[in-house]
Design a protein around this motif. Structure first.
Motif, PDB file in Angstrom:
ATOM      1  N   GLN A   9     -48.072 -23.305 -51.723  1.00 54.36           N
ATOM      2  CA  GLN A   9     -48.305 -24.486 -52.535  1.00 54.36           C
ATOM      3  C   GLN A   9     -47.592 -25.693 -51.936  1.00 54.36           C
ATOM      4  OE1 GLN A   9     -47.080 -23.712 -56.548  1.00 54.36           O
ATOM      5  NE2 GLN A   9     -48.500 -21.996 -56.806  1.00 54.36           N
ATOM      6  N   LEU A  10     -48.016 -26.866 -52.374  1.00 54.23           N
ATOM      7  CA  LEU A  10     -47.348 -28.101 -51.974  1.00 54.23           C
ATOM      8  C   LEU A  10     -45.904 -28.067 -52.453  1.00 54.23           C
ATOM      9  CD1 LEU A  10     -50.082 -30.742 -52.882  1.00 54.23           C
ATOM     10  CD2 LEU A  10     -49.759 -29.519 -50.725  1.00 54.23           C
ATOM     11  N   PHE A  11     -45.010 -28.685 -51.674  1.00 47.50           N
ATOM     12  CA  PHE A  11     -43.602 -28.792 -52.060  1.00 47.50           C
ATOM     13  C   PHE A  11     -42.980 -29.961 -51.316  1.00 47.50           C
ATOM     14  CE2 PHE A  11     -43.349 -26.457 -48.164  1.00 47.50           C
ATOM     15  CZ  PHE A  11     -42.106 -26.730 -47.610  1.00 47.50           C
ATOM     16  N   ARG A  12     -41.841 -30.408 -51.814  1.00 48.60           N
ATOM     17  CA  ARG A  12     -41.119 -31.523 -51.187  1.00 48.60           C
ATOM     18  C   ARG A  12     -39.629 -31.310 -51.401  1.00 48.60           C
ATOM     19  NH1 ARG A  12     -42.533 -37.277 -50.465  1.00 48.60           N
ATOM     20  NH2 ARG A  12     -44.534 -36.670 -51.325  1.00 48.60           N
ATOM     21  N   VAL A  13     -38.863 -31.460 -50.312  1.00 50.21           N
ATOM     22  CA  VAL A  13     -37.408 -31.372 -50.333  1.00 50.21           C
ATOM     23  C   VAL A  13     -36.880 -32.523 -49.486  1.00 50.21           C
ATOM     24  CG1 VAL A  13     -35.413 -29.986 -49.610  1.00 50.21           C
ATOM     25  CG2 VAL A  13     -37.442 -28.850 -50.506  1.00 50.21           C
ATOM     26  N   VAL A  14     -35.904 -33.249 -49.985  1.00 51.47           N
ATOM     27  CA  VAL A  14     -35.259 -34.286 -49.178  1.00 51.47           C
ATOM     28  C   VAL A  14     -33.873 -33.775 -48.819  1.00 51.47           C
ATOM     29  CG1 VAL A  14     -34.430 -36.659 -49.092  1.00 51.47           C
ATOM     30  CG2 VAL A  14     -36.577 -36.134 -50.256  1.00 51.47           C
ATOM     31  N   PHE A  46     -38.814 -33.092 -46.094  1.00 53.07           N
ATOM     32  CA  PHE A  46     -39.404 -31.849 -45.597  1.00 53.07           C
ATOM     33  C   PHE A  46     -40.394 -31.396 -46.657  1.00 53.07           C
ATOM     34  CE2 PHE A  46     -35.344 -32.185 -43.587  1.00 53.07           C
ATOM     35  CZ  PHE A  46     -35.468 -31.583 -42.345  1.00 53.07           C
ATOM     36  N   GLY A  47     -41.496 -30.819 -46.252  1.00 52.86           N
ATOM     37  CA  GLY A  47     -42.405 -30.283 -47.246  1.00 52.86           C
ATOM     38  C   GLY A  47     -43.840 -30.242 -46.791  1.00 52.86           C
ATOM     39  N   LEU A  48     -44.669 -29.789 -47.693  1.00 48.99           N
ATOM     40  CA  LEU A  48     -46.109 -29.762 -47.531  1.00 48.99           C
ATOM     41  C   LEU A  48     -46.632 -30.721 -48.589  1.00 48.99           C
ATOM     42  CD1 LEU A  48     -48.369 -28.350 -45.909  1.00 48.99           C
ATOM     43  CD2 LEU A  48     -48.438 -26.623 -47.718  1.00 48.99           C
ATOM     44  N   ILE A  49     -47.092 -31.885 -48.156  1.00 49.30           N
ATOM     45  CA  ILE A  49     -47.276 -33.036 -49.039  1.00 49.30           C
ATOM     46  C   ILE A  49     -48.718 -33.537 -48.998  1.00 49.30           C
ATOM     47  CG2 ILE A  49     -46.499 -35.411 -49.440  1.00 49.30           C
ATOM     48  CD1 ILE A  49     -43.829 -34.471 -48.033  1.00 49.30           C
ATOM     49  N   ASP A  50     -49.252 -33.826 -50.169  1.00 50.05           N
ATOM     50  CA  ASP A  50     -50.596 -34.395 -50.276  1.00 50.05           C
ATOM     51  C   ASP A  50     -50.564 -35.828 -49.753  1.00 50.05           C
ATOM     52  OD1 ASP A  50     -53.082 -35.406 -50.980  1.00 50.05           O
ATOM     53  OD2 ASP A  50     -52.895 -34.930 -53.113  1.00 50.05           O
ATOM     54  N   GLU A  51     -51.257 -36.078 -48.655  1.00 49.86           N
ATOM     55  CA  GLU A  51     -51.377 -37.420 -48.095  1.00 49.86           C
ATOM     56  C   GLU A  51     -52.849 -37.817 -48.004  1.00 49.86           C
ATOM     57  OE1 GLU A  51     -49.078 -38.160 -44.578  1.00 49.86           O
ATOM     58  OE2 GLU A  51     -47.211 -37.656 -45.597  1.00 49.86           O
ATOM     59  N   SER A  52     -53.623 -37.345 -48.956  1.00 49.76           N
ATOM     60  CA  SER A  52     -55.047 -37.676 -49.002  1.00 49.76           C
ATOM     61  C   SER A  52     -55.228 -39.179 -49.155  1.00 49.76           C
ATOM     62  CB  SER A  52     -55.712 -36.970 -50.188  1.00 49.76           C
ATOM     63  OG  SER A  52     -55.571 -35.574 -50.091  1.00 49.76           O
ATOM     64  N   GLY A  67     -59.654 -38.499 -46.193  1.00 47.98           N
ATOM     65  CA  GLY A  67     -60.150 -37.561 -47.199  1.00 47.98           C
ATOM     66  C   GLY A  67     -59.016 -36.668 -47.664  1.00 47.98           C
ATOM     67  N   ASP A  68     -59.364 -35.462 -48.099  1.00 45.46           N
ATOM     68  CA  ASP A  68     -58.345 -34.508 -48.540  1.00 45.46           C
ATOM     69  C   ASP A  68     -57.510 -34.090 -47.339  1.00 45.46           C
ATOM     70  OD1 ASP A  68     -59.280 -34.559 -51.166  1.00 45.46           O
ATOM     71  OD2 ASP A  68     -60.720 -32.955 -50.786  1.00 45.46           O
ATOM     72  N   TRP A  69     -56.192 -34.294 -47.448  1.00 45.38           N
ATOM     73  CA  TRP A  69     -55.303 -34.089 -46.305  1.00 45.38           C
ATOM     74  C   TRP A  69     -53.924 -33.700 -46.804  1.00 45.38           C
ATOM     75  CZ3 TRP A  69     -56.336 -34.621 -41.080  1.00 45.38           C
ATOM     76  CH2 TRP A  69     -55.239 -34.651 -40.212  1.00 45.38           C
ATOM     77  N   VAL A  70     -53.370 -32.663 -46.216  1.00 43.43           N
ATOM     78  CA  VAL A  70     -52.012 -32.216 -46.528  1.00 43.43           C
ATOM     79  C   VAL A  70     -51.211 -32.259 -45.242  1.00 43.43           C
ATOM     80  CG1 VAL A  70     -50.626 -30.260 -47.294  1.00 43.43           C
ATOM     81  CG2 VAL A  70     -52.766 -30.771 -48.441  1.00 43.43           C
ATOM     82  N   GLU A  71     -50.012 -32.827 -45.320  1.00 47.30           N
ATOM     83  CA  GLU A  71     -49.163 -33.008 -44.136  1.00 47.30           C
ATOM     84  C   GLU A  71     -47.905 -32.156 -44.281  1.00 47.30           C
ATOM     85  OE1 GLU A  71     -48.754 -35.314 -40.495  1.00 47.30           O
ATOM     86  OE2 GLU A  71     -50.339 -35.467 -41.956  1.00 47.30           O
ATOM     87  N   LEU A  72     -47.600 -31.385 -43.230  1.00 46.79           N
ATOM     88  CA  LEU A  72     -46.351 -30.636 -43.169  1.00 46.79           C
ATOM     89  C   LEU A  72     -45.320 -31.550 -42.517  1.00 46.79           C
ATOM     90  CD1 LEU A  72     -45.050 -27.859 -43.728  1.00 46.79           C
ATOM     91  CD2 LEU A  72     -45.618 -27.258 -41.381  1.00 46.79           C
ATOM     92  N   CYS A  73     -44.282 -31.872 -43.262  1.00 46.96           N
ATOM     93  CA  CYS A  73     -43.277 -32.828 -42.806  1.00 46.96           C
ATOM     94  C   CYS A  73     -41.935 -32.139 -42.608  1.00 46.96           C
ATOM     95  CB  CYS A  73     -43.105 -33.943 -43.839  1.00 46.96           C
ATOM     96  SG  CYS A  73     -44.603 -34.920 -44.078  1.00 46.96           S
ATOM     97  N   PRO A  74     -41.150 -32.539 -41.639  1.00 43.77           N
ATOM     98  CA  PRO A  74     -41.362 -33.656 -40.723  1.00 43.77           C
ATOM     99  C   PRO A  74     -42.190 -33.305 -39.494  1.00 43.77           C
ATOM    100  CG  PRO A  74     -39.211 -32.732 -40.279  1.00 43.77           C
ATOM    101  CD  PRO A  74     -39.816 -31.930 -41.428  1.00 43.77           C
ATOM    102  N   ASP A  75     -42.748 -32.109 -39.465  1.00 43.19           N
ATOM    103  CA  ASP A  75     -43.491 -31.622 -38.302  1.00 43.19           C
ATOM    104  C   ASP A  75     -44.706 -32.475 -37.959  1.00 43.19           C
ATOM    105  OD1 ASP A  75     -42.259 -29.519 -40.043  1.00 43.19           O
ATOM    106  OD2 ASP A  75     -42.532 -28.313 -38.247  1.00 43.19           O
ATOM    107  N   ARG A  76     -45.247 -33.193 -38.962  1.00 42.87           N
ATOM    108  CA  ARG A  76     -46.441 -34.030 -38.830  1.00 42.87           C
ATOM    109  C   ARG A  76     -47.652 -33.192 -38.405  1.00 42.87           C
ATOM    110  NH1 ARG A  76     -45.327 -37.473 -42.233  1.00 42.87           N
ATOM    111  NH2 ARG A  76     -47.274 -38.481 -41.674  1.00 42.87           N
TER     112      ARG A  76
END
Length: 153
Positions: free
Chosen positions: A109-114, A120-126, A131-140
């Motif tokens: 699932q999506l998550f966010r940690v600072v 850091f996280g798996l973040i909805d950046e749609s 379009g529908d897009w999820v970004e793994l951060c900070p890995d980009r």
């Protein structure tokens, strides 16, 4: 289409999703990656402010984020030589804590940690453009349709 409840992340040996899989208590994603702090918007052409982290994200068997172990390895332009060895040792130490570890595909699932001012996280950046897009951060690493676990950079 909308975002899936669980975003698949395919393990690609030798690539940036090499260290993902399952262990006796759930799923994991581990990596070493460099990032600037979220509030650092100034140019850094020589990468002097790049912060390198070793991290392990842990998820339960249903893909819910449990916790993240994140540690700063160094502030340096690149991880080479001794710094690279230190980062690898730290990552191996995190992974060695996982009983029954097996590498393979995961779905979380999506998550966010600072941590230390870095997201850091798996973040909805749609957005309209992507379009529908999820970004793994900070890995980009970007994940999108057909939601097969493969990423874009």
């Amino acid at each position: 289409m909308t975002l899936p409840d669980l975003v698949p992340i395919a393990r690609e040996p030798g690539c940036r999703t090499d260290r993902v899989g399952r262990y006796s208590d759930g799923q994991f994603y581990a990596a070493v990656h460099g990032a600037h702090r979220d509030d650092d918007h100034e140019s850094d052409p020589d990468r002097e402010r790049l912060r390198w982290y070793a991290y392990l994200h842990l998820f339960d068997v249903d893909g819910r984020h449990r916790r993240s172990d994140i540690s700063l390895v160094a502030i340096a332009p690149y991880l080479r030589g001794e710094l690279g060895d230190q980062a690898e040792a730290r990552l191996v130490g995190l992974l060695d804590q996982l009983p029954g570890r097996q590498y393979g595909d995961i779905a979380v699932q999506l998550f966010r940690v600072v941590h230390d001012g870095v997201t850091f996280g798996l973040i909805d950046e749609s957005d309209v453009e992507r379009g529908d897009w999820v970004e793994l951060c900070p890995d980009r690493l970007g994940f999108t349709e057909p939601w097969d676990g493969l990423y874009s950079t």
